[in-house]
Motif scaffolding. Sequence first.
Motif, short mmCIF file in Angstrom:
data_model
loop_
_atom_site.label_atom_id
_atom_site.label_comp_id
_atom_site.label_asym_id
_atom_site.label_seq_id
_atom_site.Cartn_x
_atom_site.Cartn_y
_atom_site.Cartn_z
N THR A 230 -11.27 -1.39 -10.22
CA THR A 230 -12.40 -0.58 -10.71
C THR A 230 -13.70 -0.93 -10.01
OG1 THR A 230 -12.88 -2.17 -12.47
CG2 THR A 230 -11.34 -0.40 -12.98
N GLY A 231 -13.70 -1.92 -9.12
CA GLY A 231 -14.95 -2.40 -8.54
C GLY A 231 -15.09 -2.14 -7.06
N PRO A 232 -16.27 -2.40 -6.52
CA PRO A 232 -16.51 -2.17 -5.10
C PRO A 232 -15.81 -3.19 -4.20
CG PRO A 232 -18.42 -3.19 -6.11
CD PRO A 232 -17.49 -2.84 -7.23
N ASP A 233 -15.31 -4.29 -4.78
CA ASP A 233 -14.65 -5.32 -3.97
C ASP A 233 -13.19 -5.02 -3.69
OD1 ASP A 233 -13.93 -5.66 -6.64
OD2 ASP A 233 -13.74 -7.84 -6.46
N TYR A 234 -12.67 -3.92 -4.20
CA TYR A 234 -11.28 -3.56 -3.94
C TYR A 234 -11.08 -3.38 -2.45
CZ TYR A 234 -6.78 -1.82 -5.68
OH TYR A 234 -5.44 -1.67 -6.01
N SER A 235 -10.01 -3.94 -1.90
CA SER A 235 -9.85 -3.98 -0.45
C SER A 235 -8.40 -4.29 -0.10
CB SER A 235 -10.78 -5.04 0.15
OG SER A 235 -10.59 -6.29 -0.49
N VAL A 236 -8.09 -4.24 1.20
CA VAL A 236 -6.73 -4.47 1.68
C VAL A 236 -6.74 -5.60 2.70
CG1 VAL A 236 -4.82 -3.49 3.03
CG2 VAL A 236 -5.94 -2.12 1.26
N ALA A 237 -5.79 -6.53 2.55
CA ALA A 237 -5.61 -7.63 3.50
C ALA A 237 -4.16 -7.67 3.94
CB ALA A 237 -6.02 -8.95 2.87
N TYR A 238 -3.86 -8.55 4.89
CA TYR A 238 -2.49 -8.59 5.41
C TYR A 238 -2.11 -9.96 5.95
CZ TYR A 238 -3.71 -8.60 10.41
OH TYR A 238 -4.16 -8.94 11.65
N ALA A 239 -0.80 -10.12 6.17
CA ALA A 239 -0.24 -11.30 6.80
C ALA A 239 0.92 -10.86 7.68
CB ALA A 239 0.25 -12.28 5.74
N VAL A 240 1.37 -11.74 8.58
CA VAL A 240 2.47 -11.45 9.49
C VAL A 240 3.45 -12.61 9.46
CG1 VAL A 240 3.12 -10.78 11.83
CG2 VAL A 240 0.85 -10.19 10.98
N ALA A 241 4.75 -12.30 9.47
CA ALA A 241 5.77 -13.35 9.45
C ALA A 241 6.99 -12.90 10.25
CB ALA A 241 6.15 -13.69 8.02
N ASP A 242 7.94 -13.82 10.39
CA ASP A 242 9.17 -13.54 11.11
C ASP A 242 10.33 -13.15 10.19
OD1 ASP A 242 8.08 -14.13 13.67
OD2 ASP A 242 8.31 -16.28 13.26
N ALA A 262 -18.07 5.23 0.91
CA ALA A 262 -17.34 5.18 -0.36
C ALA A 262 -17.13 3.73 -0.76
CB ALA A 262 -16.00 5.89 -0.25
N THR A 263 -16.79 3.50 -2.02
CA THR A 263 -16.51 2.16 -2.52
C THR A 263 -15.04 2.07 -2.94
OG1 THR A 263 -17.11 2.72 -4.79
CG2 THR A 263 -18.87 1.93 -3.35
N GLY A 264 -14.62 0.86 -3.29
CA GLY A 264 -13.30 0.65 -3.87
C GLY A 264 -12.15 1.14 -3.02
N ALA A 265 -12.18 0.86 -1.72
CA ALA A 265 -11.11 1.33 -0.83
C ALA A 265 -9.93 0.36 -0.90
CB ALA A 265 -11.62 1.44 0.60
N GLY A 266 -8.76 0.87 -1.33
CA GLY A 266 -7.61 -0.01 -1.45
C GLY A 266 -6.34 0.72 -1.80
N HIS A 267 -5.36 -0.04 -2.27
CA HIS A 267 -4.02 0.41 -2.66
C HIS A 267 -3.51 1.51 -1.74
CE1 HIS A 267 -0.98 0.21 -6.07
NE2 HIS A 267 -0.43 0.89 -5.08
N HIS A 268 -2.97 1.09 -0.64
CA HIS A 268 -2.68 1.97 0.47
C HIS A 268 -1.19 2.02 0.79
CE1 HIS A 268 -1.94 -1.83 2.22
NE2 HIS A 268 -1.65 -1.31 3.40
N SER A 269 -0.86 2.81 1.79
CA SER A 269 0.44 2.77 2.45
C SER A 269 0.21 3.10 3.92
CB SER A 269 1.41 3.76 1.80
OG SER A 269 0.88 5.06 1.81
N VAL A 270 1.30 3.06 4.69
CA VAL A 270 1.20 3.20 6.14
C VAL A 270 2.22 4.21 6.62
CG1 VAL A 270 1.63 1.99 8.32
CG2 VAL A 270 0.22 0.91 6.56
N ILE A 271 1.82 5.04 7.58
CA ILE A 271 2.73 5.97 8.25
C ILE A 271 2.85 5.56 9.71
CG2 ILE A 271 3.14 8.34 9.01
CD1 ILE A 271 1.39 9.30 6.72
#
Length: 326
Positions: A230-242, A262-271
């Motif tokens: 619900t807040g402006p700190d919503y965001s997306v991060a990532y990690a990489v592994a084998d 815009a604010t609250g950018a998050g909860h995503h998917s990838v094409i």
Amino acid sequence: MVVWGCVPAKDTQTSGAGSASAQKAATSGNPIFPGWYADPEAAVFGKQYWVYPTFSAPYNQQVYFDAFSSKDLITWQKHTRILDTAQIKWAKRALWAPAVVQKGKQYFLFFGANDIQSDQELGGIGVAVANQPEGPYKDYLGKPLVDKFHNGAQPIDQFVFQDIDGQYYLIYGGWRHCNIAKLKPDFTGFVPQADGTIFKEITPQNYVEGPIMFMRNSKYYFMWSEGGWTGPDYSVAYAVADSPFGPFERVGKILQQDPSIATGAGHHSVIQVPGKDEWYIVYHRRPLDQKDRNARVTCIEPMTFDAQGMINPVKLTKEGVEKRKL
């Protein structure tokens, strides 16, 4: 039928960059279709792009899913009520974050329902099935696939990942915990792992919810949402592994608010464009003129990588992406 991104007919509407004369629009515009929609699951089936979002409304009104399809990322067709609680007798509210995969000639839609807060409540992650991507979907199991808290993870925000050996995994979890589990080939349950356990925790640093996974150049990319939805700190991060089991060491954020957009950018998917090293990120954000927590819209941007395979920060735009047919 409702279509966005084309010259309006009597029963059509336009949205985003195409709101005036969208047939000539150079880009998709953001949002890519009108209405409050969040947690978008993006997929490619055949020659079409698909987006399956959460209907963003108070929990008791979240009793159905709509879907959207496009042949070019510009023009989007709405498919209404592809699944609702009339088909899922154990689900009554809070239908969240669909994840859709094709297996054989069928389409399986995994979803969260009821926002359960304890093991004593009915709800969790369910599965529905259809013979075409737009449904209609019907309950596959007659009960939840996951109905308990394992390793502290609320059974929501499910994602289905297929590894290169063909194995399907369920990756899910709210309440700052994420699990991975091996699905049976028929999606009716789980296969125990080597140590006999079903649910393995793979929670990375700062994880909150919304996990997804994909492969690129033999590496496993694990992405999630951080902050409060619900807040402006919503965001997306990532990690990489084998391995799909990690360990996943957080690299950093790649998607977050832009106070000018815009604010609250998050909860995503990838094409990924099939067979190409071309990628898009589909996500939700909150327009600057909106304060209601459910005022969320679905958007799309290009997603790129640097020479080392790290994901470049994504720039929020009003323009969206250019036309791209499959």
